[in-house]
Scaffold this motif. Structure first.
Motif, mmCIF file in Angstrom:
data_model
loop_
_atom_site.group_PDB
_atom_site.id
_atom_site.type_symbol
_atom_site.label_atom_id
_atom_site.label_comp_id
_atom_site.label_asym_id
_atom_site.label_seq_id
_atom_site.Cartn_x
_atom_site.Cartn_y
_atom_site.Cartn_z
ATOM 1 N N LYS A 30 -33.284 -10.678 27.314
ATOM 2 C CA LYS A 30 -31.970 -10.162 27.680
ATOM 3 C C LYS A 30 -30.891 -11.217 27.459
ATOM 4 N N LYS A 31 -29.693 -10.739 27.339
ATOM 5 C CA LYS A 31 -28.555 -11.621 27.123
ATOM 6 C C LYS A 31 -28.365 -12.541 28.322
ATOM 7 N N ASN A 32 -27.946 -13.758 28.055
ATOM 8 C CA ASN A 32 -27.652 -14.768 29.075
ATOM 9 C C ASN A 32 -28.900 -15.303 29.797
ATOM 10 N N MET A 33 -30.094 -15.001 29.287
ATOM 11 C CA MET A 33 -31.307 -15.574 29.879
ATOM 12 C C MET A 33 -31.364 -17.081 29.606
ATOM 13 N N THR A 34 -31.853 -17.831 30.560
ATOM 14 C CA THR A 34 -32.113 -19.257 30.314
ATOM 15 C C THR A 34 -33.401 -19.377 29.492
ATOM 16 N N ASP A 35 -33.626 -20.571 28.976
ATOM 17 C CA ASP A 35 -34.869 -20.794 28.215
ATOM 18 C C ASP A 35 -36.101 -20.521 29.086
ATOM 19 N N ARG A 36 -36.032 -20.916 30.325
ATOM 20 C CA ARG A 36 -37.171 -20.717 31.225
ATOM 21 C C ARG A 36 -37.425 -19.228 31.435
ATOM 22 N N GLU A 37 -36.356 -18.466 31.599
ATOM 23 C CA GLU A 37 -36.503 -17.021 31.793
ATOM 24 C C GLU A 37 -37.062 -16.362 30.517
ATOM 25 N N LYS A 38 -36.602 -16.830 29.374
ATOM 26 C CA LYS A 38 -37.132 -16.301 28.115
ATOM 27 C C LYS A 38 -38.630 -16.614 27.980
ATOM 28 N N ALA A 39 -38.995 -17.853 28.283
ATOM 29 C CA ALA A 39 -40.388 -18.264 28.177
ATOM 30 C C ALA A 39 -41.268 -17.469 29.133
ATOM 31 N N LYS A 40 -40.723 -17.170 30.328
ATOM 32 C CA LYS A 40 -41.480 -16.398 31.315
ATOM 33 C C LYS A 40 -41.682 -14.960 30.823
#
Length: 537
Positions: A396-406
């Motif tokens: 999703k838009k504005n996700m942090t790298d950690r959120e993307k990795a999760k």
């Protein structure tokens, strides 16, 4: 009258036979006699009588000891007396003896009964007895000093350096001062015993004029010297390396580095035809070279194939994989273990490997696959389309790298199943090791899990590579750069499989974005170079 003459002839024959018998006893029969029993009361006389008997080549004799005790005539004392007689006989008579001995008696009186045989030591000459390293060093030094063509030695209870090692330092002074050195060119080994070794060393000598030879003291000086000489196309190199150590002064590596650093710049390479060096502390080298032509750097640069560092080599190998240029050779100006970089790219990026193997030489690397190019292309297209679909769905838009990795972690754990059944039966297909297995077939092993994570992470703008190590067996997981921090993610171990083959879709985060210290509790791997490789993405 005739009768008297016959008697006279018989008389002469009788006299002659007597003379012949005496001559045979004294000179013709083997000089082996029977000695009478002798009596002794101490070990000094025992040894003396044994020596006398051996020097007379007595075949059997007896020594009666009248003051016997176990301490005075222990096995060690007896062996020492025999050894000393053996050495004395070898030195002075040039033969050795072997014996059997029986002992009988009681109280303070015992009798030793010897049976002896003798073996000549032809060509031994006057051997030198050595028991210490300093004695062998002196014997060798004296021989080299006088340029003796042979040296006979008897090593008795010797445990020091051998003659080859000692000659290195002995030769060094003669080589530098006198211009010659000696080598052991042969050896005659005589019958020996456990603690007595009898040898004649054959020595030869080489003359060398060293006045014009440069003295090299460091590996850097060696590189400079070789670069200068090969730059001038010298066909013979003669030089000295101070305190030569093959591990420190690796000549093959030196020529290799010079050749691959400079060959394509010069338009010719360096080839070692033959070479030799003296086995001395300060070794003298004599090398003959040739200079074959090779492709010049300007021609290589036109094709973009000149690399100057290990990083460029890794990047080029990675590009070959990413762009499916699996049979493209790579030329280089940089002396580096090429195969290492090529294999490292394969290890870090299994997402681009469909059952590949790597072949390489000093100037090119080729990736080969057991699949056809068309099959690989179709598999890659399917995976790329799937990756695009997944990213659209979970990122999703504005996700942090950690959120993307999760999100990527959760998708793989939820949608991919560890192929436990085929793993146990040793019937795994090639696809389970790839992102195709994890994302299309939805069955994979650890390498397929990590390959899928790499592709999804790259599509999401995250740098990730695969790490190979052990965790109860060979294993693979991911090294990831998230929000400026280096962490590890093991999607395989966060997707638990039970011993009956079933799996749980309850998502675990035990191995999500953990530190090296945490992962090291049950994983083992080499951390060196990981940060460099992940930043080359």
């Amino acid at each position: 009258m005739e009768h008297k003459e016959n008697r006279k002839l018989h008389y002469y024959h009788y006299i002659l036979s007597i003379v012949f018998m005496l001559f045979a006893i004294c000179f013709i029969l083997p000089q082996t006699i029977q000695a009478e029993t002798v009596s002794v009361s101490n070990t000094k006389d025992f040894k003396s009588k044994l020596q006398e008997a051996v020097e007379q080549k007595v075949s059997s004799f007896q020594i009666k000891v009248t003051n016997y005790s176990k301490d005075r005539y222990s096995e060690k004392v007896f062996d020492t007396m025999v050894d000393e007689c053996e050495i004395s006989t070898a030195v002075n008579k040039n033969y050795i003896f072997t014996y059997s001995c029986s002992i009988s008696g009681s109280g303070s009186t015992y009798t030793y009964r010897f049976q002896l045989t003798y073996t000549p030591l032809d060509g031994l000459g006057k051997p030198i007895v050595v028991s210490q390293e300093s004695e062998l060093r002196k014997a060798l030094s004296d021989a080299v000093k006088t340029k003796a063509d042979k040296l006979s030695i008897i090593k008795y209870n010797y445990s020091g350096k051998n003659e080859e090692e000692l000659l290195k330092s002995i030769n060094n002074s003669y080589l530098l001062e006198q211009g010659y050195y000696g080598t052991k060119s042969g050896v005659t080994n005589y019958p020996s015993f456990d603690n007595i070794k009898i040898q004649t060393l054959k020595l030869t000598y080489e003359l060398t004029d060293m006045k014009a030879y440069p003295m090299i003291k460091t590996y850097e000086e060696l590189l400079d010297y070789i670069e200068q000489q090969t730059g001038n196309k010298k066909y013979r190199l003669q030089f000295i390396i101070k305190d030569y150590d093959p591990k420190e002064f690796y000549l093959g590596k030196a020529f290799y580095e010079i050749d691959h650093n400079l060959a394509v710049k010069r338009g010719y390479s360096t080839k070692l035809i033959t070479g030799s060096y003296t086995d001395t502390t300060d070794a003298i080298f004599d090398y003959y070279l040739s200079y074959p032509q090779c492709t010049k750097a300007d021609d290589l640069k036109k094709n973009g194939l000149v690399l100057t560092s290990s990083k460029e080599w890794y990047q080029r190998a990675y590009e070959c994989l990413e762009n499916m240029e699996y049979e493209l050779g790579v030329n280089t100006l940089y002396s580096y273990p090429y195969g290492k970089e090529a294999m490292q790219a394969v290890e870090n990026h299994p997402e681009y490997i469909y059952d590949f193997y790597v072949s390489y030489s000093s100037t090119q690397v080729s990736y080969r696959s057991y699949y056809s190019k068309q099959e690989i292309k179709e598999m890659r297209n399917a995976v790329d389309a799937k990756v695009s679909s997944i990213i659209t769905k979970v990122i999703k838009k504005n996700m942090t790298d950690r959120e993307k990795a999760k999100a990527i972690h959760d998708y793989i754990v939820t949608n991919c199943e560890y192929d436990y059944k085929n793993y146990k039966n040793n019937t795994l297909s090639p696809e389970v090791y790839t992102a195709y297995g994890a994302l299309i077939n939805k069955k994979a092993v650890c390498q397929g899990y990590s390959a899928a994570f790499n592709l999804l992470a790259k599509a999401a703008g995250i740098k990730s590579i695969t790490v190979s190590g052990t965790a109860g067996g060979p294993h693979a997981w991911n090294f990831v750069l998230i929000d400026g921090k280096y962490v590890y993610i093991d999607t395989t171990w966060d997707d638990p499989v039970y011993t009956d083959g079933s799996s749980s879709k309850t998502i675990s985060y035990k191995y999500f974005a953990v530190s090296a210290k945490t992962l090291a509790k049950d994983h083992t791997w080499v951390t060196k170079g990981l940060k460099t490789y992940v930043n080359l993405m």
